[in-house]
Design a protein around this motif. Structure first.
Motif, PDB file in Angstrom:
ATOM      1  N   GLY A   9       0.952  -1.259   0.193  1.00  0.00           N
ATOM      2  CA  GLY A   9       0.202   0.311   0.867  1.00  0.00           C
ATOM      3  C   GLY A   9       0.924   0.938   0.629  1.00  0.00           C
ATOM      4  O   GLY A   9       2.316   1.566  -0.028  1.00  0.00           O
ATOM      5  N   ARG A  38     -12.326  -3.657   0.436  1.00  0.00           N
ATOM      6  CA  ARG A  38     -11.518  -2.747   1.141  1.00  0.00           C
ATOM      7  C   ARG A  38     -12.632  -1.973   1.816  1.00  0.00           C
ATOM      8  O   ARG A  38     -14.374  -1.593   1.966  1.00  0.00           O
ATOM      9  CB  ARG A  38     -11.164  -1.124   0.070  1.00  0.00           C
ATOM     10  CG  ARG A  38     -12.571  -1.169  -1.182  1.00  0.00           C
ATOM     11  CD  ARG A  38     -12.041  -0.391  -2.039  1.00  0.00           C
ATOM     12  NE  ARG A  38     -13.594  -0.051  -2.910  1.00  0.00           N
ATOM     13  CZ  ARG A  38     -12.895   0.576  -4.153  1.00  0.00           C
ATOM     14  NH1 ARG A  38     -11.849   1.186  -4.191  1.00  0.00           N
ATOM     15  NH2 ARG A  38     -13.973   1.198  -4.392  1.00  0.00           N
ATOM     16  N   ARG A  45     -16.625  -1.875   4.750  1.00  0.00           N
ATOM     17  CA  ARG A  45     -15.958  -2.923   4.408  1.00  0.00           C
ATOM     18  C   ARG A  45     -16.852  -3.650   3.213  1.00  0.00           C
ATOM     19  O   ARG A  45     -18.096  -4.394   3.033  1.00  0.00           O
ATOM     20  CB  ARG A  45     -15.343  -4.423   4.957  1.00  0.00           C
ATOM     21  CG  ARG A  45     -14.271  -4.942   4.309  1.00  0.00           C
ATOM     22  CD  ARG A  45     -13.326  -5.455   5.315  1.00  0.00           C
ATOM     23  NE  ARG A  45     -13.268  -4.940   6.238  1.00  0.00           N
ATOM     24  CZ  ARG A  45     -12.394  -5.363   7.284  1.00  0.00           C
ATOM     25  NH1 ARG A  45     -12.094  -7.198   8.120  1.00  0.00           N
ATOM     26  NH2 ARG A  45     -12.472  -4.732   8.776  1.00  0.00           N
ATOM     27  N   THR A  90      -9.596   5.607  -2.779  1.00  0.00           N
ATOM     28  CA  THR A  90      -9.035   5.194  -1.090  1.00  0.00           C
ATOM     29  C   THR A  90     -10.155   4.291   0.256  1.00  0.00           C
ATOM     30  O   THR A  90     -10.443   4.495   0.223  1.00  0.00           O
ATOM     31  CB  THR A  90      -8.783   6.916  -0.499  1.00  0.00           C
ATOM     32  OG1 THR A  90      -7.940   7.882  -1.569  1.00  0.00           O
ATOM     33  CG2 THR A  90      -7.909   7.379   0.403  1.00  0.00           C
ATOM     34  N   VAL A  92      -8.359   1.150   3.628  1.00  0.00           N
ATOM     35  CA  VAL A  92      -7.281   0.401   3.771  1.00  0.00           C
ATOM     36  C   VAL A  92      -7.634  -0.911   3.219  1.00  0.00           C
ATOM     37  O   VAL A  92      -8.987  -1.576   3.047  1.00  0.00           O
ATOM     38  CB  VAL A  92      -7.883   0.062   5.457  1.00  0.00           C
ATOM     39  CG1 VAL A  92      -6.801  -1.204   5.620  1.00  0.00           C
ATOM     40  CG2 VAL A  92      -7.520   1.613   6.122  1.00  0.00           C
ATOM     41  N   TYR A  93      -6.893  -2.170   2.334  1.00  0.00           N
ATOM     42  CA  TYR A  93      -7.366  -2.856   1.187  1.00  0.00           C
ATOM     43  C   TYR A  93      -7.286  -4.069   2.489  1.00  0.00           C
ATOM     44  O   TYR A  93      -5.606  -4.505   2.730  1.00  0.00           O
ATOM     45  CB  TYR A  93      -6.997  -2.966   0.488  1.00  0.00           C
ATOM     46  CG  TYR A  93      -7.423  -1.647  -0.909  1.00  0.00           C
ATOM     47  CD1 TYR A  93      -7.222  -0.153  -0.620  1.00  0.00           C
ATOM     48  CD2 TYR A  93      -8.115  -2.470  -1.713  1.00  0.00           C
ATOM     49  CE1 TYR A  93      -7.840   0.553  -1.665  1.00  0.00           C
ATOM     50  CE2 TYR A  93      -8.507  -2.255  -2.523  1.00  0.00           C
ATOM     51  CZ  TYR A  93      -8.604  -0.143  -2.591  1.00  0.00           C
ATOM     52  OH  TYR A  93      -9.127   0.687  -3.191  1.00  0.00           O
ATOM     53  N   TYR A  94      -7.721  -4.837   2.575  1.00  0.00           N
ATOM     54  CA  TYR A  94      -8.072  -6.430   3.364  1.00  0.00           C
ATOM     55  C   TYR A  94      -7.642  -7.516   2.021  1.00  0.00           C
ATOM     56  O   TYR A  94      -8.374  -7.465   1.384  1.00  0.00           O
ATOM     57  CB  TYR A  94      -8.887  -6.362   4.172  1.00  0.00           C
ATOM     58  CG  TYR A  94      -9.320  -5.900   5.532  1.00  0.00           C
ATOM     59  CD1 TYR A  94      -9.549  -4.425   4.340  1.00  0.00           C
ATOM     60  CD2 TYR A  94      -7.986  -5.532   6.823  1.00  0.00           C
ATOM     61  CE1 TYR A  94      -9.906  -3.402   5.738  1.00  0.00           C
ATOM     62  CE2 TYR A  94      -8.149  -4.750   7.732  1.00  0.00           C
ATOM     63  CZ  TYR A  94      -9.063  -3.626   7.595  1.00  0.00           C
ATOM     64  OH  TYR A  94      -9.195  -2.657   8.122  1.00  0.00           O
ATOM     65  N   GLN A 115      -4.167  -7.666   7.987  1.00  0.00           N
ATOM     66  CA  GLN A 115      -4.470  -6.491   9.003  1.00  0.00           C
ATOM     67  C   GLN A 115      -4.424  -5.568   8.716  1.00  0.00           C
ATOM     68  O   GLN A 115      -5.375  -4.800   8.759  1.00  0.00           O
ATOM     69  CB  GLN A 115      -3.340  -6.303  10.118  1.00  0.00           C
ATOM     70  CG  GLN A 115      -2.007  -5.885   8.996  1.00  0.00           C
ATOM     71  CD  GLN A 115      -1.385  -7.184   8.083  1.00  0.00           C
ATOM     72  OE1 GLN A 115      -1.881  -8.127   7.843  1.00  0.00           O
ATOM     73  NE2 GLN A 115      -0.174  -6.526   7.483  1.00  0.00           N
ATOM     74  N   GLY A 116      -4.679  -5.689   6.848  1.00  0.00           N
ATOM     75  CA  GLY A 116      -5.027  -3.906   6.162  1.00  0.00           C
ATOM     76  C   GLY A 116      -3.930  -3.643   5.910  1.00  0.00           C
ATOM     77  O   GLY A 116      -2.876  -3.158   6.296  1.00  0.00           O
ATOM     78  N   THR A 117      -3.512  -3.484   4.383  1.00  0.00           N
ATOM     79  CA  THR A 117      -3.036  -1.681   3.936  1.00  0.00           C
ATOM     80  C   THR A 117      -3.391  -0.715   3.512  1.00  0.00           C
ATOM     81  O   THR A 117      -5.026  -0.915   2.952  1.00  0.00           O
ATOM     82  CB  THR A 117      -1.904  -2.869   2.891  1.00  0.00           C
ATOM     83  OG1 THR A 117      -0.935  -1.834   2.364  1.00  0.00           O
ATOM     84  CG2 THR A 117      -2.593  -3.368   1.510  1.00  0.00           C
ATOM     85  N   GLN A 118      -3.215  -0.089   4.031  1.00  0.00           N
ATOM     86  CA  GLN A 118      -3.730   1.263   3.663  1.00  0.00           C
ATOM     87  C   GLN A 118      -2.961   1.813   1.805  1.00  0.00           C
ATOM     88  O   GLN A 118      -2.045   1.855   2.011  1.00  0.00           O
ATOM     89  CB  GLN A 118      -3.204   2.447   4.321  1.00  0.00           C
ATOM     90  CG  GLN A 118      -3.931   4.117   3.975  1.00  0.00           C
ATOM     91  CD  GLN A 118      -5.304   4.289   4.587  1.00  0.00           C
ATOM     92  OE1 GLN A 118      -6.156   4.225   5.222  1.00  0.00           O
ATOM     93  NE2 GLN A 118      -5.721   4.565   3.399  1.00  0.00           N
ATOM     94  N   THR A 120      -4.079   4.997  -0.402  1.00  0.00           N
ATOM     95  CA  THR A 120      -3.939   7.276  -0.287  1.00  0.00           C
ATOM     96  C   THR A 120      -3.943   6.894  -2.033  1.00  0.00           C
ATOM     97  O   THR A 120      -2.890   7.512  -1.972  1.00  0.00           O
ATOM     98  CB  THR A 120      -4.099   7.585   1.099  1.00  0.00           C
ATOM     99  OG1 THR A 120      -4.048   7.438   1.573  1.00  0.00           O
ATOM    100  CG2 THR A 120      -4.388   8.885   0.230  1.00  0.00           C
TER     101      THR A 120
END
Length: 123
Positions: A9, A38, A45, A90, A92-94, A115-118, A120
């Motif tokens: 991310g 996301r 989500r 934009t 948080v992608y899970y 845990q997710g990755t941001q 933007t």
């Protein structure tokens, strides 16, 4: 158990591209379906894309034609290539994983989550 770890991310300008990855470990035979969801601030989500062990894919209408999901079964890794990014991407992608029979677009159907990755996207 299955452990999922996302990476890749970051911050990108609108119109740009980004690739996020998800590495699975543990009982990977339980990962017949792997997907990306996301979640934007204040929103639920939502489903983005899914891919089966055999390579069958499905996409949300909002990303169809711009995003590509793929997986490397040897490395038990799933990728999401995101092109022509928009500010509304934009979030948080899970990463999520589930066994055979998982209902692809239903988040409750997945057993394992990262845990997710941001991501933007600046306009």
């Amino acid at each position: 158990q299955v452990q999922l770890v996302e990476s890749g991310g970051g911050l990108v300008q609108a119109g740009g591209s980004l690739r996020v990855s998800c590495a699975a470990s543990g009982s990977t035979f339980r990962t017949d379906v792997m997907a990306w969801f996301r979640q934007a601030p204040g929103k639920e989500r939502e489903f983005v894309a899914a891919v089966t062990w055999g390579g069958v894919t499905s996409y949300a209408d909002s990303v169809k034609g711009r995003f590509t999901i793929s997986r490397d079964n040897a490395k038990t890794t799933v990728y999401l290539q995101m092109n022509s990014l928009k500010s509304e991407d934009t979030a948080v992608y899970y990463c999520a994983a589930g066994p055979v029979g998982t209902i692809w677009r239903r988040r409750e159907s997945y057993n394992y989550w990262g845990q997710g990755t941001q991501v933007t996207v600046s306009s």
